[in-house]
Scaffold this active site. Structure first.
Site, PDB file in Angstrom:
ATOM      1  N   SER A   1      73.477  63.192  36.168  1.00 34.43           N
ATOM      2  CA  SER A   1      72.606  62.015  36.147  1.00 34.43           C
ATOM      3  C   SER A   1      72.308  61.654  34.701  1.00 34.43           C
ATOM      4  CB  SER A   1      71.301  62.316  36.892  1.00 34.43           C
ATOM      5  OG  SER A   1      70.344  61.286  36.710  1.00 34.43           O
TER       6      SER A   1
ATOM      7  N   TYR B   1      63.977  67.759  39.603  1.00 29.36           N
ATOM      8  CA  TYR B   1      65.190  66.940  39.604  1.00 29.36           C
ATOM      9  C   TYR B   1      65.876  66.916  38.237  1.00 29.36           C
ATOM     10  CZ  TYR B   1      68.446  63.100  40.201  1.00 29.36           C
ATOM     11  OH  TYR B   1      69.599  62.350  40.239  1.00 29.36           O
TER      12      TYR B   1
END
Length: 318
Positions: free
Chosen positions: A165, A177
């Site tokens: 990401s 995350y």
């Protein structure tokens, strides 16, 4: 004169780069590719896209419904299997299933796409268990799948594509995350250096925000609301209601700003699997190219200021 020469050199470099990256492998119809997380989003679109290209896709889904719907929209070449990458025993059995299908040809491609994204919030509001869910799926699950299939990939001198990401380059929020995506980056880097000895190429995809199931507002809000409601009174008082409401607004902005052009990500997956010279890193999305990557290279004091501009603030005490 020097400016003209510099311009010509730049053009030549761009042309060479374009030519090199445009070369595609032949005999793609002989190659098996496994993709995790194909119920929806990037994985679902990638499975359909690679199936249309003629590759033999082995698609893992979390649910029977996801598997059934995917099979309805693809050719008979595509095969599905149920897999929760957080279940090590199931990962091993799926690896055996893949081995029985690919045989001596080995597995050409593995796309580690499955992930858990509802893990954003201030660090102090969370427990070890909150962090563990994202880390177990996004890092340990990805590692588990890769290690179980690595012998098959080495046999084919194949490709590994790990979906990280932009938030794996620039930590934009607390919680598991971002940490997990930094972990995917680190695992991919070390694996790439090890696997070059075996002719295996490892690529990392670092998307910006896209409108997938992870970009749905309600689960993010519920997660943040639970964290806030479970806080001890003294911590809640220290942050204040304003901080919580601003955190909610930040999550809302993040979920509505995603791009609907999922093909930007799946095109990167396809290139990483089919190009003669795949890239080491792909950064689909303008926010990845113009925000996450550039800001990650700035001096820390500058990047801290930029990331914090729109973040929640503690109300000043009178």
């Amino acid at each position: 004169m020097w400016l003209l020469l510099l311009l010509l050199l730049s053009i030549l470099i761009l042309v060479y780069r374009w030519y090199r990256q445009s070369q595609i492998l032949e005999n793609l119809s002989d190659k098996y590719v496994m993709i995790t997380g194909c119920d929806s989003g990037f994985g679902n679109r990638a499975a359909k896209q690679l199936d249309r290209r003629g590759l033999k896709v082995l698609a893992t889904c979390l649910t029977e419904k996801g598997a059934e719907e995917l099979k309805k929209e693809t050719s008979s070449r595509l095969q599905t299997v149920i897999l929760d990458i957080n279940d090590s025993q199931r990962v091993k059995s799926v690896a055996e299933w893949v081995s029985s299908i690919v045989g001596d040809a080995g597995l050409w491609g593995l796309v580690n796409n499955a992930a858990f994204g509802f893990a954003l919030g201030p660090n102090e509001w969370q427990t070890k268990e909150d962090f563990a869910k994202a880390l177990n799926v996004n890092v340990l699950g990805t590692i588990d799948v890769t290690l179980n299939l690595l012998p098959l990939i080495r046999k084919a001198h194949g490709r590994i594509v790990n979906v990280a990401s932009g938030a794996g380059r620039l930590s934009i929020a607390g919680g598991g995350y971002c940490i997990s995506k930094f972990g995917v980056e680190a695992f991919s880097d070390s694996l790439r250096r090890e696997m070059c000895n075996f002719g295996v190429k490892v690529s990392i995809i670092e998307p910006g925000a896209f409108k997938t199931s992870m970009c749905v507002y309600e689960p993010h809000f519920k997660y943040l609301e639970r964290l806030w409601n479970n806080l001890p009174p003294e911590i809640k008082k220290s942050y204040g209601e304003q901080y919580y409401q601003q955190s909610v607004k930040a999550i809302e902005h993040l979920t509505v700003s995603g791009s609907s052009k999922l093909h930007m990500v799946t095109d990167c997956m396809e290139h990483a699997l089919t190009a003669v010279y795949p890239w080491t890193r792909y950064s689909p999305g303008w926010d990845a190219k113009l925000y996450y990557i550039p800001v990650s290279y700035l001096p820390t004091v500058v990047s801290d200021y930029i990331v914090s501009i729109g973040g929640p603030k503690v109300a000043k005490k009178a």
